[in-house]
Scaffold this active site. Structure first.
Site, mmCIF file in Angstrom:
data_model
loop_
_atom_site.group_PDB
_atom_site.id
_atom_site.type_symbol
_atom_site.label_atom_id
_atom_site.label_comp_id
_atom_site.label_asym_id
_atom_site.label_seq_id
_atom_site.Cartn_x
_atom_site.Cartn_y
_atom_site.Cartn_z
ATOM 1 N N CYS A 137 6.310 11.549 -27.213
ATOM 2 C CA CYS A 137 5.917 11.850 -28.592
ATOM 3 C C CYS A 137 7.027 11.574 -29.604
ATOM 4 C CB CYS A 137 5.380 13.273 -28.716
ATOM 5 S SG CYS A 137 6.441 14.536 -28.039
ATOM 6 N N LYS A 138 8.278 11.636 -29.188
ATOM 7 C CA LYS A 138 9.363 11.337 -30.138
ATOM 8 C C LYS A 138 9.809 9.875 -30.054
ATOM 9 C CE LYS A 138 9.937 15.478 -31.824
ATOM 10 N NZ LYS A 138 9.143 15.681 -33.023
#
Lengths: 177, 264
Positions: A137-138
Site C-alpha cells: 500500500c505504500k
C-alpha cells in the site's frame, strides 16, 4: 510510467525485471526469471540466499546461537496497486518455515504496532501460496519518487530490500541512469 | 451507493451449519470426542469462530500437541481460512450441497506452505484490513481508507468480529460511496475463483460510452471465449445482467471484494 495514476504498468515492470535478470547473469548474481502458467501477470524474479543470524530465532532456546536461514525472495507485480511487491519465505536448517513472529523479531519490527501493516503473510499473486510480504500500500508512493529512474524496480528494490535482509549490489545502479 | 438495506441485511445474515470432527488418527484418549456443531456466518473467517472448537477437541489430542496451531481440512484439502467462510464453501462445496458441512480438525502437521498462520486475532485483522485497503485503492485510489481514523478501522473489524451489522455498516457505507464527481467506482474490486486460484483484473464499472457494465461484461473481459459460464456467490447464482457497480455495493464481502466462484 502511467502518468494518470502514477503507478507502474505491467509492461514497465516486465522490462525492468528482464533488465535486472540480464544484469544479474552478467555479474553472476543468482536472480531467476520465472513464468507462472496461464497467468496474465505471471512473470516474477526470485533469488535464494543463505544468511547467518547470530540471534536465536526459536522461542524455546533463549540463548544466542548461530543459525543458517535460507531466504527465497520474490519480486512480483501487484495489478491492483500497479506496483512491484517484495515477498519471501525463509527456512531454518531443519526445513521449518520461519513464522511471522520470528521475522518481525529478526527485522526489528516486533515492538512496533505498524508491523501489522508493514510485514505479514500475504498470498503470492502468481503461486497463490502464503509468502511473508512487504505491504504494497505504500509502495505506490515510493515508486513515484523514482519517476526519473530508468529502472524503477532496481531503484525501489535497493531501497526496500535491506528492510528484510536483501541487499542489492551497487553494480545494478547503472541500470537506473 | 449501497442503499438497498434489505439485501445488505440478507447477505449479512447468511449462515452455514458446520460439523467439526477431530481427525481420528489424532485422538489420543480412549474415548472418541463428540462432533462439534456450529452455525457460522458466511461473511466471517474460520479463525474468528473456532475458539470453541479448539477448546472442545484439544483435550483429546496428545498433550504435547495441544498447544499447536489448529487447522481445518475439507475433502482432503487444507481449508484456506484467509478466505471468508462463504467463499470457502462456494469454492469447495459448490452446487453439490450436503449440510451440515463436514470439516476435519487437526492439531498436528500444520500445512505451513499452503495456508496462512493465524496465531493471533491481530494477524487476522491485519489480513482483513489489507484487503479493505486494496479494495479502496481500486475504488477510490485509497483515499477513503486513508482519510478514516483508526477508530473507524477498528469499528469495521469489531463489527465483523461481533456480528454487528449496524456498527459495521456505519463505517462501511463510506467505503461504498462513489467519488463525489461520479456515480461509480474507479475499478471494481473482485476475485474470480477457478481451479486452485483466482483472477484479478482492473475492470471499470462502465464502458467507454458510459453504459453500466454487467456481470456478463466482466466475465467476457476475463474469458473472451467462454461467455456461457455461471458464477456463484453467497450461495446463489446472480443473473448475468446484474450491473457490477450494484454488485460491488451490495454483494461484496466485508473485505470490500466481490468473491465470485466460477461454476463448471
Amino acid at each position: 510510467m502511467d502518468s494518470m495514476h502514477l503507478s507502474m504498468s505491467w509492461d514497465t515492470f516486465l522490462k525492468d525485471i528482464k533488465e535486472m535478470k540480464a544484469h544479474s547473469d552478467s555479474i553472476d548474481d543468482d536472480w531467476l526469471l520465472n513464468q507462472g502458467r496461464n497467468h496474465e501477470y505471471g512473470a516474477y524474479l526470485s533469488k535464494k540466499l543463505v544468511n547467518c543470524f547470530s540471534t536465536s530465532l526459536s522461542t524455546d532456546t533463549p540463548e544466542k546461537s548461530d543459525s543458517l536461514i535460507t531466504f527465497d525472495y520474490h519480486v512480483v507485480y501487484n495489478p491492483s496497486y500497479g506496483c512491484p511487491v517484495l515477498c519471501f519465505n525463509a527456512w531454518e536448517m531443519n526445513g521449518s518455515l520461519l513464522t511471522i513472529e520470528q521475522c518481525w523479531k529478526q527485522f526489528n519490527l516486533a515492538n512496533f504496532d505498524y508491523k501489522y501493516h508493514t510485514l505479514t503473510q500475504m498470498e503470492h499473486p502468481v503461486l497463490m501460496k502464503p509468502f511473508i510480504t512487504l505491504h504494497p500500500c505504500k509502495t505506490t508512493e515510493l515508486v513515484q519518487l523514482f519517476a526519473n529512474s530508468k529502472n524503477v524496480v532496481v531503484s525501489w528494490l535497493s531501497t526496500v530490500g535491506p528492510v528484510v535482509g536483501l541487499n542489492i549490489s551497487s553494480h545494478y545502479a547503472k541500470l537506473t541512469n | 451507493m449501497a442503499n438497498d438495506r434489505e439485501i445488505l441485511r440478507e447477505i449479512w445474515e447468511g449462515k452455514l451449519p458446520v460439523c467439526f470432527q477431530l481427525d481420528p488418527n489424532e485422538v489420543s484418549e480412549l474415548q472418541q470426542p463428540d462432533p462439534f456443531f456450529l452455525m457460522v456466518p458466511r461473511l466471517s473467517y474460520f479463525p474468528l469462530v473456532t475458539d470453541k472448537v479448539r477448546k472442545h477437541f484439544s483435550r483429546y489430542v496428545d498433550p504435547e500437541k495441544q498447544e499447536q496451531e489448529m487447522w481445518l481440512e475439507y475433502d482432503g484439502q487444507p481449508v484456506k481460512w484467509h478466505f471468508p467462510i462463504g467463499v470457502v464453501f462456494d469454492l469447495y462445496v459448490g452446487s453439490d450441497i450436503q449440510l451440515p458441512w463436514n470439516i476435519t480438525v487437526h492439531f498436528d502437521k500444520f500445512p505451513e506452505s499452503q495456508i496462512f498462520r493465524f496465531s493471533t486475532k491481530e494477524i487476522v485483522e491485519a489480513h482483513f484490513m489489507a484487503c479493505i485497503k486494496e479494495a479502496d485503492f481500486l475504488k477510490h485510489r485509497g483515499q477513503v481508507v486513508s482519510s478514516m481514523q483508526k477508530k473507524d478501522h477498528n469499528q469495521l473489524w469489531v463489527g465483523l468480529q461481533n456480528d454487528k451489522f449496524d456498527q459495521f455498516w456505519a463505517v462501511n457505507r463510506k467505503l461504498m460511496e462513489a467519488p463525489s464527481d461520479q456515480d461509480h467506482f474507479k475499478y471494481i474490486p473482485f476475485r474470480l475463483y477457478m481451479d486452485d486460484g483466482y483472477k484479478q483484473k482492473l475492470i471499470k464499472p462502465i464502458t467507454e460510452d458510459g453504459r453500466r457494465k454487467t456481470l456478463h461484461d466482466l466475465i467476457t473481459e476475463i474469458f473472451p471465449n467462454q461467455p456461457n459460464v455461471k458464477i456463484r456467490t453467497h450461495g446463489m447464482v446472480p443473473p448475468m445482467e446484474t450491473p457490477i457497480q450494484w454488485m460491488s455495493e451490495h454483494l461484496s464481502y466485508p473485505d470490500n471484494f466481490l468473491h465470485l466462484c466460477l461454476q463448471v
